[in-house]
Enzyme design. Structure first.
Site, PDB file in Angstrom:
ATOM      1  N   TRP A  20       5.795 -10.217  -3.547  1.00 41.05           N
ATOM      2  CA  TRP A  20       4.459  -9.778  -2.838  1.00 41.05           C
ATOM      3  C   TRP A  20       3.834 -11.238  -2.594  1.00 41.05           C
ATOM      4  O   TRP A  20       3.088 -11.196  -1.496  1.00 41.05           O
ATOM      5  CB  TRP A  20       3.843  -9.079  -3.902  1.00 41.05           C
ATOM      6  CG  TRP A  20       2.353  -8.506  -3.356  1.00 41.05           C
ATOM      7  CD1 TRP A  20       1.812  -8.360  -2.130  1.00 41.05           C
ATOM      8  CD2 TRP A  20       1.146  -7.986  -4.153  1.00 41.05           C
ATOM      9  NE1 TRP A  20       0.625  -7.895  -2.054  1.00 41.05           N
ATOM     10  CE2 TRP A  20       0.271  -7.556  -3.356  1.00 41.05           C
ATOM     11  CE3 TRP A  20       1.373  -7.380  -5.466  1.00 41.05           C
ATOM     12  CZ2 TRP A  20      -0.936  -7.133  -3.593  1.00 41.05           C
ATOM     13  CZ3 TRP A  20       0.216  -7.066  -5.980  1.00 41.05           C
ATOM     14  CH2 TRP A  20      -0.940  -6.676  -4.936  1.00 41.05           C
ATOM     15  N   ASP A  50      12.428  -8.392  -5.067  1.00 41.38           N
ATOM     16  CA  ASP A  50      11.698  -7.053  -4.774  1.00 41.38           C
ATOM     17  C   ASP A  50      10.954  -7.495  -3.901  1.00 41.38           C
ATOM     18  O   ASP A  50      10.068  -8.548  -3.934  1.00 41.38           O
ATOM     19  CB  ASP A  50      10.976  -6.796  -5.961  1.00 41.38           C
ATOM     20  CG  ASP A  50      10.383  -5.228  -5.637  1.00 41.38           C
ATOM     21  OD1 ASP A  50      10.788  -4.379  -5.568  1.00 41.38           O
ATOM     22  OD2 ASP A  50       9.078  -5.525  -5.330  1.00 41.38           O
ATOM     23  N   TYR A  55       4.225  -6.362   2.906  1.00 42.53           N
ATOM     24  CA  TYR A  55       3.946  -7.671   2.336  1.00 42.53           C
ATOM     25  C   TYR A  55       4.146  -8.725   3.464  1.00 42.53           C
ATOM     26  O   TYR A  55       4.891  -9.178   3.908  1.00 42.53           O
ATOM     27  CB  TYR A  55       5.057  -8.299   1.295  1.00 42.53           C
ATOM     28  CG  TYR A  55       5.101  -7.648  -0.128  1.00 42.53           C
ATOM     29  CD1 TYR A  55       4.109  -6.397  -0.301  1.00 42.53           C
ATOM     30  CD2 TYR A  55       5.945  -7.559  -1.051  1.00 42.53           C
ATOM     31  CE1 TYR A  55       3.923  -5.818  -1.512  1.00 42.53           C
ATOM     32  CE2 TYR A  55       5.958  -6.920  -2.159  1.00 42.53           C
ATOM     33  CZ  TYR A  55       5.047  -5.801  -2.556  1.00 42.53           C
ATOM     34  OH  TYR A  55       5.067  -5.109  -3.539  1.00 42.53           O
ATOM     35  N   HIS A 122       6.833   3.630  -1.488  1.00 42.08           N
ATOM     36  CA  HIS A 122       6.093   2.557  -1.934  1.00 42.08           C
ATOM     37  C   HIS A 122       4.595   3.285  -2.509  1.00 42.08           C
ATOM     38  O   HIS A 122       3.638   3.511  -1.761  1.00 42.08           O
ATOM     39  CB  HIS A 122       5.670   1.656  -0.975  1.00 42.08           C
ATOM     40  CG  HIS A 122       5.127   0.441  -1.256  1.00 42.08           C
ATOM     41  ND1 HIS A 122       4.902  -0.729  -0.369  1.00 42.08           N
ATOM     42  CD2 HIS A 122       4.586  -0.155  -2.561  1.00 42.08           C
ATOM     43  CE1 HIS A 122       4.235  -1.458  -0.964  1.00 42.08           C
ATOM     44  NE2 HIS A 122       4.039  -1.371  -2.385  1.00 42.08           N
ATOM     45  N   SER A 153       8.530   3.740  -6.163  1.00 41.81           N
ATOM     46  CA  SER A 153       7.599   2.941  -6.841  1.00 41.81           C
ATOM     47  C   SER A 153       6.522   3.613  -7.127  1.00 41.81           C
ATOM     48  O   SER A 153       5.960   4.163  -6.319  1.00 41.81           O
ATOM     49  CB  SER A 153       7.297   1.747  -6.047  1.00 41.81           C
ATOM     50  OG  SER A 153       6.218   0.690  -6.715  1.00 41.81           O
TER      51      SER A 153
END
Length: 328
Positions: A20, A50, A55, A122, A153
């Protein structure tokens, strides 16, 4: 670096790299810094990365694809990405086959991968977990060879428990650290019983559990630790693990007073997570090479003692539980 099994994805480094920070929302990170961070992670033995398509609007994926091109081609790394947060509005009905196919194809291009190793929904709205057609769409993408495996997630334990009822869900990514302990009550046991891999994010509570933040800390305008403290942009649990900043600092002070002097706080936090056998990998993020190397070294650190675990539980109960336990 030790390895653990991540669902049907295979063996991955038990300390991964959360990407991220090289994409967005953590202040300005140059491309050179991002490249050095990824290269440092590889040199430290990390082979699980990941990321997500949002992002930096794909920047994180593109950097990983470029830096890891040879390792991706040889199968020496596993790259997990996420899909869904590009939806505007971000609603359950948007998690349909057409959108998921579009997101997956974009990530394949960004990463330079014919078949994505792992795609995770997500942090979708809770209603998505009650839409079997969403998971049917992921099955179709897997059958076509566009993705090898899929998972989710989640923000809340209840979402994770619902997700693993779908047989195709191979992984669940969830916030789990000494300041977010609820997954240990039931979720980890249920995931292990189904051979579902568990990816632990926000392991250092957005820097709180590094012990490096102070009460006069200032964060850039484009750092979520500035603009999302009250959950104005996305779930507040993603920022400082949902712990109010001042309270978190008090908890850190109490924890540092109770752990051995020779145990650095970041190592303590990562080891606390890894000492749970159901955990497959933990994904701290950083752009500082020394921090990336020390995070990776937690894989070889000694497990926590009974006294250290008791210290973590005592601080959680005294400072943190009332703020987070019932919410996530």
């Amino acid at each position: 670096m030790n390895h653990r099994t991540l669902g049907n994805v295979g063996a991955v480094s038990e300390v991964g790299y959360g990407s991220w920070q090289i994409g967005s929302d953590w202040g300005d990170v140059s491309e050179a810094e991002a490249v050095e961070a990824v290269e440092t992670a590889r040199d430290a033995g990390i082979d699980f990365f990941d990321t997500a398509d949002v992002y930096g609007d794909g920047r994180s994926e593109q950097i990983l694809g470029d830096v890891l091109e040879d390792d991706i081609a040889s199968g020496d790394v596993t790259v997990a990405t996420k899909a869904g947060r590009r939806l505007d509005p971000h609603v359950a009905d948007g998690y349909d086959e057409a959108n998921l196919r579009r997101f997956v194809n974009r990530s394949r291009e960004n990463l330079g991968m014919e078949t994505l190793d792992l795609v995770q929904l997500h942090c979708p709205p809770t209603d998505v977990y009650y839409r079997p057609e969403t998971f049917d769409a992921l099955d179709d993408l897997a059958d076509e060879g566009k993705i090898a495996s899929y998972g989710v997630s989640v923000e809340r334990v209840e979402e994770g428990l619902k997700a693993i009822a779908y047989p195709g869900v191979e992984t669940v990514q969830i916030i789990f650290n000494p300041f977010r302990q609820r997954p240990a009550e039931l979720f980890l046991e249920e995931a292990a019983a189904r051979d579902v891999g568990v990816i632990c994010r926000v392991p250092l509570a957005s820097g709180l559990l590094t012990g490096a933040l102070s009460r006069d800390a200032e964060f850039p305008e484009d750092d979520h630790r500035n603009y999302n403290r009250e959950g104005d942009a996305f779930d507040v649990g993603e920022t400082f693990a949902g712990v109010p900043f001042e309270t978190g600092l008090d908890a850190v002070d109490a924890l540092e007073d109770r752990i051995p002097d020779d145990r650095a706080l970041p190592e303590f936090a990562l080891r606390w997570i890894l000492d749970h056998d159901a955990v497959s990998t933990v994904i701290p993020g950083s752009t500082t090479p020394a921090h990336i190397e020390s995070n990776a070294a937690a894989s070889e650190a000694a497990p926590l003692s009974d006294a250290e675990r008791e210290a973590a539980n005592a601080v959680y109960d005294e400072y943190v539980r009332e703020h987070v336990h019932h919410r996530w």
